[in-house]
Scaffold this active site. Structure first.
Site, short mmCIF file in Angstrom:
data_model
loop_
_atom_site.label_atom_id
_atom_site.label_comp_id
_atom_site.label_asym_id
_atom_site.label_seq_id
_atom_site.Cartn_x
_atom_site.Cartn_y
_atom_site.Cartn_z
N LYS A 188 0.84 -1.21 0.00
CA LYS A 188 0.00 0.00 0.00
C LYS A 188 0.88 1.26 0.00
O LYS A 188 1.51 1.58 0.99
CB LYS A 188 -0.92 0.04 1.21
CG LYS A 188 -2.04 1.07 0.95
CD LYS A 188 -2.66 1.63 2.19
CE LYS A 188 -1.94 2.81 2.76
NZ LYS A 188 -1.82 4.00 1.90
N GLU A 263 9.43 1.03 10.96
CA GLU A 263 10.51 2.01 10.84
C GLU A 263 9.84 3.37 10.99
O GLU A 263 9.13 3.80 10.09
CB GLU A 263 11.21 1.82 9.49
CG GLU A 263 12.62 2.35 9.47
CD GLU A 263 12.62 3.81 9.14
OE1 GLU A 263 12.68 4.63 10.10
OE2 GLU A 263 12.55 4.15 7.96
N CYS A 297 13.45 10.39 7.85
CA CYS A 297 13.28 9.94 9.25
C CYS A 297 14.58 10.06 10.02
O CYS A 297 14.57 10.24 11.23
CB CYS A 297 12.71 8.54 9.30
SG CYS A 297 13.61 7.40 8.29
N GLU A 396 9.24 15.60 16.47
CA GLU A 396 9.68 15.47 15.07
C GLU A 396 8.89 16.46 14.22
O GLU A 396 7.66 16.45 14.23
CB GLU A 396 9.44 14.05 14.57
CG GLU A 396 9.94 13.84 13.16
CD GLU A 396 9.78 12.41 12.67
OE1 GLU A 396 8.70 11.83 12.86
OE2 GLU A 396 10.74 11.88 12.08
P1 ADP Z 1 1.76 10.95 7.42
O1 ADP Z 1 0.98 11.21 8.68
O2 ADP Z 1 2.92 11.83 7.29
O3 ADP Z 1 0.95 10.88 6.17
P2 ADP Z 1 1.83 8.19 8.11
O4 ADP Z 1 2.85 7.57 8.96
O5 ADP Z 1 0.48 8.36 8.70
O6 ADP Z 1 2.42 9.54 7.61
O7 ADP Z 1 1.68 7.38 6.75
C1 ADP Z 1 2.56 6.40 6.27
C2 ADP Z 1 1.75 5.30 5.61
O8 ADP Z 1 0.88 4.72 6.58
C3 ADP Z 1 0.85 5.76 4.47
O9 ADP Z 1 0.86 4.76 3.46
C4 ADP Z 1 -0.50 5.85 5.13
O10 ADP Z 1 -1.57 5.70 4.22
C5 ADP Z 1 -0.46 4.68 6.08
N1 ADP Z 1 -1.38 4.77 7.22
C6 ADP Z 1 -1.84 5.88 7.85
N2 ADP Z 1 -2.66 5.56 8.85
C7 ADP Z 1 -2.76 4.21 8.88
C8 ADP Z 1 -3.45 3.26 9.71
N3 ADP Z 1 -4.21 3.65 10.70
N4 ADP Z 1 -3.28 1.94 9.46
C9 ADP Z 1 -2.48 1.54 8.45
N5 ADP Z 1 -1.81 2.38 7.63
C10 ADP Z 1 -1.93 3.70 7.84
#
Ligand code: ADP
Length: 496
Positions: A188, A263, A297, A396
Site C-alpha cells: 500500500k 521504521e 526519518c 519530530e
Molecule cells: P503521514 O501522517 O505523514 O501521512 P503516516 O505515517 O500516517 O504519515 O503514513 C505512512 C503510511 O501509513 C501511508 O501509506 C498511510 O496511508 C499509512 N497509514 C496511515 N494511517 C494508517 C493506519 N491507521 N493503518 C495503516 N496504515 C496507515
C-alpha cells in the site's frame, strides 16, 4: 482492465499512468474512498483516484495467498533471483520516468530522485536478486544421538505500508527482500504519492512474476492500510512512517499476532565537538537536516555545538543555509536543491512548528516563514539558543527546520542527545578517533554517523531504538525479517 490517464511531466516526458488496483498482474477497478493527488509545487490537482476498500484488500490478500501456495513456492530460489534481477533491469530502463514521477507528485528534486532514490532502488533489487539463493539455515550440535537443523522459510503474505518521502525507494527496500525470501506481497503506497508504485505493477507483469506475487493497492491509511494491518490472512506487516501510525499499526497487527517491522520517526542529534573539522561539520549538519526538505526519518534536527566554537558554527551554518536557500524552486530545474513540502497538511504542520519555535523564544537565524506564494515551499529555518523543554527540540517536525544549542562537556551532551523517546540516528563530529567511537557507543540509536550524516547503504541494517521502531531493514537483516526459522530435531538413537 481499468483506465489509464495521460500524464505530461514537466520535463516533457509523457506516459500512461495506470489507475485502480494491481491484483493478479492486472489493473482492476477499486471500490473504496476517493482521494486526490496534488502537485506540491502549485497545489493543483494531478488526479483523483479511487482507493482500496476493505473488500478490495480481501481480494488482494487472497491473490497473494493463492500465489504463495501455488507456482511461486515451487520456483527454485535461483529462478526467483533471476526474476528480481530482471525487475532491477526494468527499473534501470525506466529510471528517468520513475524519477520524474516521484519528483512530480512528491516535489523532490529530479536530480535527487534520479541519482539518489532510483539508483539506490536499482541497487537494492540487484542486491536481493543475488541474495535469493543464499538464504541458509544452520545445523546445531545437540547430542551424540541427535541432529538438529534450522530452515529459514518465508513468512507467507506480507503487507507493506510505505510513506511518501521516498516513494519508490521505500517500495524497493520492502519489496526486494520480501521477494528474495519467497514471500508474496500486498503493497500500500502513501495516498500523497501513489503514482510510481502503481506504475511499478507494469514492471512486475513485464518481468514475468506469476500473478498474485506482488499486488498494489493505493488507498487511504485509515481504510486500506488499516484493513491490511488487521487482516487475519496476512502474516507480516512492514511499515515505514510516523511513530503515531506505527503504534496504531502495531495494535491492528495484534489481531493474528503478525510479524512486524516498524521504521518510524526520529529526533536525531548531531554533536559537534570543538576538535571537529568545522567546515566539514557545517556541511554535513546542513545536509543532515535540509536534504529532501527535512522529510527524512534520520534527519539530524537537533544540533549540539561545543560552547567554544558555538558562535563560529552559527555564523558558518547560517551562511551555508543562506546560500542553499537561493536554490529553492521547481524540482525539475537542474540546480534546485529544495523543492516544496509534500502536501498542504505537512506544509501547515511545519509552519505551525516554526511559529511555536518563535513563541517559545528561540532565536531565528534564518528563514521562519513560507517561501513564495504558490505551492508548499518553506524557507529553510535555523533556530539557535534552543532549550530542551521546547517543542521544536522534543518533537519530530519533518521539515527544513533545525534547533541548535550549545554544550560544554561530553557527559552533558550525551545526556541531552539521549533525552528523547526516539532513537533512530545520531551524528558525531570530532577529529579524535577514540572520542568518536566512545560517543557512538553511548548514543541510544540504531545508526550513528561519524563525521557524516544521512548515510544508508543497502548492505547495512537500517532501523531504530526506542520509539523509532522495531526490527531492521536492508542487508542480511532484512532476510531475517522476511523469514521464519523452523527447527527440525532428528533422533539418531534408540534410547528414550
Ligand atoms: P503521514 O501522517 O505523514 O501521512 P503516516 O505515517 O500516517 O504519515 O503514513 C505512512 C503510511 O501509513 C501511508 O501509506 C498511510 O496511508 C499509512 N497509514 C496511515 N494511517 C494508517 C493506519 N491507521 N493503518 C495503516 N496504515 C496507515
Amino acid at each position: 482492465m481499468t483506465s489509464t490517464f495521460k500524464v505530461s511531466l514537466p520535463n516533457e516526458l509523457n506516459y500512461d499512468q495506470p489507475t485502480g488496483l494491481f491484483i493478479d498482474n492486472e489493473y482492476v477497478p477499486a471500490n473504496g474512498e476517493k482521494f486526490t493527488v496534488y502537485n506540491p509545487t502549485n497545489d493543483e490537482e494531478i488526479v483523483t483516484l479511487q482507493g482500496a476498500s476493505e473488500q478490495d484488500v480481501d481480494k488482494a490478500v487472497a491473490a497473494a495467498r493463492r500465489a504463495f501456495e501455488g507456482e511461486w513456492s515451487e520456483l527454485e530460489a535461483v529462478e526467483r533471483g533471476a526474476l528480481i534481477y530482471k525487475l532491477a533491469e526494468l527499473i534501470k530502463r525506466d529510471q528517468k520516468l520513475l524519477a520524474s514521477i516521484d519528483s512530480f507528485d512528491n516535489g523532490k528534486s529530479f536530480s535527487d530522485a534520479y541519482g539518489g532514490d532510483l539508483l539506490e532502488s536499482y541497487n537494492v533489487f540487484r542486491y536481493y536478486a543475488g541474495a535469493a539463493d543464499k538464504i541458509t539455515g544452520k545445523t546445531i550440535e545437540t547430542g551424540p544421538n541427535k541432529l538438529a537443523y534450522v530452515i529459514q522459510e518465508p513468512l507467507g503474505v506480507c503487507g507493506q505500508i510505505i510513506p511518501w518521502n521516498y516513494p519508490f525507494m521505500m517500495l524497493a527496500w520492502k519489496v526486494a527482500p520480501a521477494l528474495a525470501c519467497g514471500n508474496t506481497i500486498v503493497l500500500k503506497p502513501a495516498e500523497q504519492t501513489p503514482l510510481s508504485a502503481l506504475y511499478f505493477g507494469k514492471l512486475i507483469a513485464e518481468a514475468g512474476f506469476p500473478p498474485g506475487v506482488v499486488n498494489i493497492i493505493p488507498g487511504l491509511g485509515y481504510i486500506s492500510g488499516k484493513a491490511l494491518a488487521e487482516h487475519m490472512d496476512v502474516d507480516k506487516i512492514a511499515f515505514t512512517g510516523s511513530t503515531a501510525t506505527g503504534r496504531s499499526i502495531m495494535k491492528s497487527a495484534a489481531s493474528n499476532l503478525k510479524n512486524i517491522t516498524l521504521e518510524c520517526g526520529g529526533k536525531s542529534p548531531s554533536i559537534v565537538f570543538d576538535d571537529a573539522d568545522l567546515d566539514q561539520a557545517v556541511k554535513w549538519c546542513h545536509s543532515g537536516i535540509m536534504d529532501n526538505m527535512g522529510q527524512v526519518c534520520t534527519s539530524t534536527s537537533r544540533i549540539y555545538v561545543q560552547d567554544t566554537i558555538y558562535d563560529e558554527f552559527l555564523t558558518k551554518f547560517t551562511a551555508k543555509t543562506k546560500d542553499n536557500a537561493t536554490k529553492i524552486g521547481d524540482p525539475f530545474n537542474e540546480d534546485t536543491y529544495q523543492g516544496p513540502q509534500v502536501s498542504k497538511a505537512q506544509f501547515e504542520k511545519v509552519l505551525g512548528y516554526i511559529d511555536e519555535g518563535k513563541k517559545s523564544g528561540a532565536r531565528v537565524l534564518h528563514g521562519g516563514a513560507k517561501h513564495g506564494d504558490k505551492g508548499y515551499f518553506i524557507q529553510p529555518t535555523v533556530f539557535a539558543d534552543t532549550t530542551e523543554d521546547m517543542k521544536i527540540v522534543k518533537e519530530e517536525i519533518f521539515g527544513p527546520v533545525v534547533a541548535i544549542s550549545k554544550f560544554s562537556t561530553e557527559a552533558e551532551v550525551i545526556a541531552k542527545a539521549n533525552d528523547t523517546s526516539y532513537g533512530l540516528a545520531a551524528a558525531v563530529f570530532t577529529e579524535k578517533v577514540t572520542k568518536a567511537h566512545k560517543v557512538a557507543r553511548k548514543i541510544q540509536a540504531g545508526m550513528v554517523f561519524i563525521n557524516s550524516s544521512g548515510d544508508s547503504h543497502f548492505g547495512i541494517p537500517f532501523g531504530g531504538y526506542k520509539s523509532s521502531g522495531i526490527g531492521r531493514e536492508l542487508g542480511q537483516y532484512a532476510l531475517d525479517a522476511y523469514t521464519q526459522s523452523k527447527a527440525v530435531h532428528v533422533n539418531l538413537g534408540t534410547e528414550l
